[in-house]
Design a protein around this motif. Structure first.
Motif, PDB file in Angstrom:
ATOM      1  N   PRO A   8       2.574  -3.167  42.383  1.00 22.73           N
ATOM      2  CA  PRO A   8       1.612  -3.098  43.811  1.00 22.73           C
ATOM      3  C   PRO A   8       1.746  -1.923  44.553  1.00 22.73           C
ATOM      4  N   THR A   9       2.293  -0.797  43.805  1.00 22.47           N
ATOM      5  CA  THR A   9       2.052   0.620  44.245  1.00 22.47           C
ATOM      6  C   THR A   9       0.853   1.056  44.625  1.00 22.47           C
ATOM      7  N   VAL A  10       0.645   1.259  45.766  1.00 22.05           N
ATOM      8  CA  VAL A  10      -0.654   2.025  46.087  1.00 22.05           C
ATOM      9  C   VAL A  10      -0.811   3.380  45.647  1.00 22.05           C
ATOM     10  N   ILE A  11      -1.912   3.856  44.970  1.00 25.69           N
ATOM     11  CA  ILE A  11      -1.852   5.309  44.520  1.00 25.69           C
ATOM     12  C   ILE A  11      -2.901   5.935  45.230  1.00 25.69           C
ATOM     13  N   HIS A  12      -2.523   7.239  45.889  1.00 30.59           N
ATOM     14  CA  HIS A  12      -3.598   8.020  46.524  1.00 30.59           C
ATOM     15  C   HIS A  12      -3.542   9.104  45.627  1.00 30.59           C
ATOM     16  N   PHE A  13      -4.648   9.407  44.683  1.00 27.50           N
ATOM     17  CA  PHE A  13      -4.671  10.243  43.735  1.00 27.50           C
ATOM     18  C   PHE A  13      -5.798  11.316  44.213  1.00 27.50           C
ATOM     19  N   GLY A  14      -5.480  12.819  44.052  1.00 32.09           N
ATOM     20  CA  GLY A  14      -6.483  13.649  44.135  1.00 32.09           C
ATOM     21  C   GLY A  14      -5.991  14.893  45.304  1.00 32.09           C
ATOM     22  N   GLN A  15      -6.753  16.001  45.005  1.00 33.29           N
ATOM     23  CA  GLN A  15      -6.475  16.926  46.180  1.00 33.29           C
ATOM     24  C   GLN A  15      -6.602  16.518  47.548  1.00 33.29           C
ATOM     25  N   GLY A  16      -5.621  16.981  48.384  1.00 35.59           N
ATOM     26  CA  GLY A  16      -5.775  16.758  49.740  1.00 35.59           C
ATOM     27  C   GLY A  16      -5.314  15.255  50.063  1.00 35.59           C
ATOM     28  N   GLN A  17      -4.859  14.602  49.416  1.00 29.79           N
ATOM     29  CA  GLN A  17      -4.447  13.204  49.593  1.00 29.79           C
ATOM     30  C   GLN A  17      -3.235  13.005  50.341  1.00 29.79           C
ATOM     31  N   ILE A  18      -2.404  13.987  50.748  1.00 30.65           N
ATOM     32  CA  ILE A  18      -1.100  13.872  51.458  1.00 30.65           C
ATOM     33  C   ILE A  18      -1.673  13.345  52.840  1.00 30.65           C
ATOM     34  N   VAL A  19      -2.625  13.560  53.255  1.00 26.29           N
ATOM     35  CA  VAL A  19      -3.195  13.001  54.810  1.00 26.29           C
ATOM     36  C   VAL A  19      -2.917  11.559  54.802  1.00 26.29           C
ATOM     37  N   GLN A  20      -3.026  10.774  53.556  1.00 24.34           N
ATOM     38  CA  GLN A  20      -2.944   9.358  53.303  1.00 24.34           C
ATOM     39  C   GLN A  20      -1.409   8.859  54.146  1.00 24.34           C
ATOM     40  N   ILE A  21      -0.613   9.663  54.071  1.00 22.49           N
ATOM     41  CA  ILE A  21       0.696   9.249  54.557  1.00 22.49           C
ATOM     42  C   ILE A  21       0.638   8.543  56.057  1.00 22.49           C
ATOM     43  N   THR A  22      -0.172   9.297  56.780  1.00 22.63           N
ATOM     44  CA  THR A  22      -0.474   8.811  58.263  1.00 22.63           C
ATOM     45  C   THR A  22      -0.756   7.486  58.387  1.00 22.63           C
ATOM     46  N   ASN A  23      -1.476   6.890  57.602  1.00 23.05           N
ATOM     47  CA  ASN A  23      -1.845   5.427  57.787  1.00 23.05           C
ATOM     48  C   ASN A  23      -1.399   4.680  56.675  1.00 23.05           C
ATOM     49  N   SER A  24      -0.510   5.242  55.942  1.00 21.39           N
ATOM     50  CA  SER A  24       0.390   4.529  54.842  1.00 21.39           C
ATOM     51  C   SER A  24       1.835   3.885  55.370  1.00 21.39           C
ATOM     52  N   ILE A  25       2.348   4.716  56.354  1.00 29.67           N
ATOM     53  CA  ILE A  25       3.397   4.361  57.078  1.00 29.67           C
ATOM     54  C   ILE A  25       3.590   3.735  58.204  1.00 29.67           C
ATOM     55  N   PRO A  26       3.635   2.479  58.760  1.00 30.65           N
ATOM     56  CA  PRO A  26       3.779   1.952  60.112  1.00 30.65           C
ATOM     57  C   PRO A  26       4.178   2.728  60.951  1.00 30.65           C
ATOM     58  N   LYS A  27       3.533   3.068  62.250  1.00 32.29           N
ATOM     59  CA  LYS A  27       3.443   4.030  63.173  1.00 32.29           C
ATOM     60  C   LYS A  27       5.184   3.632  63.933  1.00 32.29           C
ATOM     61  N   ASP A  28       5.409   2.430  63.923  1.00 27.07           N
ATOM     62  CA  ASP A  28       6.596   2.348  64.662  1.00 27.07           C
ATOM     63  C   ASP A  28       7.941   2.500  63.778  1.00 27.07           C
ATOM     64  N   SER A  29       7.782   3.028  62.555  1.00 23.18           N
ATOM     65  CA  SER A  29       8.845   3.414  61.444  1.00 23.18           C
ATOM     66  C   SER A  29       9.386   4.671  62.233  1.00 23.18           C
ATOM     67  N   LYS A  30      11.040   4.680  61.804  1.00 27.53           N
ATOM     68  CA  LYS A  30      11.730   5.807  61.838  1.00 27.53           C
ATOM     69  C   LYS A  30      11.665   6.299  60.421  1.00 27.53           C
ATOM     70  N   VAL A  31      11.462   7.104  60.097  1.00 24.54           N
ATOM     71  CA  VAL A  31      11.159   7.988  58.796  1.00 24.54           C
ATOM     72  C   VAL A  31      12.339   9.015  58.529  1.00 24.54           C
ATOM     73  N   LEU A  32      12.956   8.892  57.324  1.00 26.73           N
ATOM     74  CA  LEU A  32      13.978   9.942  56.820  1.00 26.73           C
ATOM     75  C   LEU A  32      13.057  10.489  55.599  1.00 26.73           C
ATOM     76  N   VAL A  33      12.456  11.561  55.710  1.00 30.10           N
ATOM     77  CA  VAL A  33      12.093  12.402  54.627  1.00 30.10           C
ATOM     78  C   VAL A  33      12.989  12.947  53.791  1.00 30.10           C
ATOM     79  N   ILE A  34      12.999  12.901  52.383  1.00 25.38           N
ATOM     80  CA  ILE A  34      14.057  13.198  51.564  1.00 25.38           C
ATOM     81  C   ILE A  34      13.285  14.169  50.523  1.00 25.38           C
TER      82      ILE A  34
END
Length: 380
Positions: A8-34
């Motif tokens: 079930p892992t959604v793959i965002h592949f290719g150049q510039g795809q880091i922007v996909q994080i914005t909509n991939s993590i629910p906005k009400d989350s408290k995120v720990l970046v490791i």
């Protein structure tokens, strides 16, 4: 051939795809970046990640080692519990991702985090996690496995749980541009052995899995041959090939070995041999020791991967070709990284195998402790 398969892992592949994080993590989350040692702050990945998290509440944890340790990860677990973190984002290679999986599962356990490895704790759920991959090698960005080291006892062991399969993974080949050559070579070798562990068993007639495994192996040969001419396409092909090598597909419904990994892990735990290089040390000797069971598949590999002609010595020529693949990448297939008495080194590894219950390894359980000892002695 009977199996159930889902990834079930959604793959965002290719150049510039880091922007996909914005909509991939629910906005009400408290995120720990490791993340690891800070290289992501030099290659622009960190800045892209923080920009993508602009609408999220987040904090960070750095310092995850090349072989993540329980001792370091316990500190991250303490942060997760103290700060009520609800989402994890791993930014790095397989070690960071594996460590994040460990944190994701163990953070919901009240006891010792190592209970996850020993099986005392069997997670029914875990903190959700996403990945930004910076080093292609392990396929951990879209599988359910992780390997962690307990520094106090020099143990390197793994666990499997569907609860820690990443919800999404960003695979941007541009993140590889500043990687040292050694790490890229390690990624090639690691992916190669991952395919081999699922392929070099016995002929099955499973055309999709066997055929796809052969395609991936041929890809890695081409990438190795063109290592000095690395470009955008080269990086993209390595990143996607390494993912496909261990996302679960080619091993589905297939006998699998993994003895090379079980033995190689001990070299890493005891002497910090790079994971991929520990595999290259063990694999050729192991294949020769298991010729009784693996000859048919080794010969198939010789014909379909290396393009060798049939002969009475085809299997041995195929193993020689594997060694030549490593040699071209300047990866040693002997236990040269361990100084001192090599016989003592062998016995140290054997003791670790015994302590961890690895008394019979391989798809046929034919690799006993005595066979493991012989494999190591032949790898000297």
């Amino acid at each position: 051939m009977k199996f159930s398969y889902v990834n079930p892992t959604v793959i965002h592949f290719g150049q510039g795809q880091i922007v996909q994080i914005t909509n991939s993590i629910p906005k009400d989350s408290k995120v720990l970046v490791i993340y690891g040692g800070g290289s992501i702050k030099k290659n622009g990945v960190y800045d892209q990640v923080t920009a993508a998290l602009g609408d999220h509440e987040w904090l960070e944890f750095s310092g995850v080692e090349a072989n993540p340790t329980k001792e370091t990860l316990d500190k991250a677990i303490d942060i997760v519990k103290a700060e009520n973190v609800t989402y994890l984002l791993a930014v790095g290679g397989g070690s960071v991702i594996d460590g994040t999986k460990y944190v994701a599962a163990a953070s919901l356990h009240d006891g010792d985090s190592w209970d996850l490895i020993t099986g005392v704790y069997k997670p029914e759920t875990a903190i959700p996690l996403g990945v930004v991959l910076t080093l292609p090698a392990t396929g951990s960005e879209s599988n359910m496995g992780a390997v962690v080291t307990k520094k106090a006892t020099q143990e390197k062991l793994g666990f499997l749980s569907p609860t820690v399969r990443p919800a999404f993974a960003v695979l941007d080949p541009d993140a590889m541009k500043t990687l040292p050559e050694r790490q890229l070579i390690n990624g090639l070798v690691d992916a190669w052995v991952h395919v081999c562990e699922q392929y070099i068993t016995s002929p099955t007639g499973h055309m999709v899995q066997e055929g796809y495994a052969e395609v991936l192996l041929r890809n890695l040969i081409v990438l190795g041959d063109s290592f000095e001419q690395r470009d955008d396409a080269w990086r993209a092909n390595l990143m996607w090939t390494a993912n496909q090598a261990l996302n679960g597909l080619i091993g589905t419904g297939m006998p699998q070995d993994w003895a090379t990994h079980m033995i190689g892990h001990q070299l890493t735990a005891l002497w910090h041999v790079d994971h991929a290089r520990s595999l290259a040390i063990v694999q050729p000797s192991l294949l020769r020791s298991q010729m009784e069971f693996k000859q048919g598949k080794i010969e198939q590999m010789g014909r379909n991967v290396f393009g060798l002609s049939s002969s009475d010595d085809l299997a041995e020529r195929t193993i020689n070709a594997i060694e030549a693949f490593y040699a071209k990448l300047k990866v040693d297939t002997r236990l040269s990284e361990v100084e001192g008495d090599k016989s003592e080194a062998v016995e140290a590894v054997i003791k670790k195998l015994e302590d961890n219950g690895y008394l019979k390894l391989g798809e046929n359980q034919a690799i006993t402790i005595d066979v493991s000892r012989q494999i190591l002695e032949n790898a000297l």
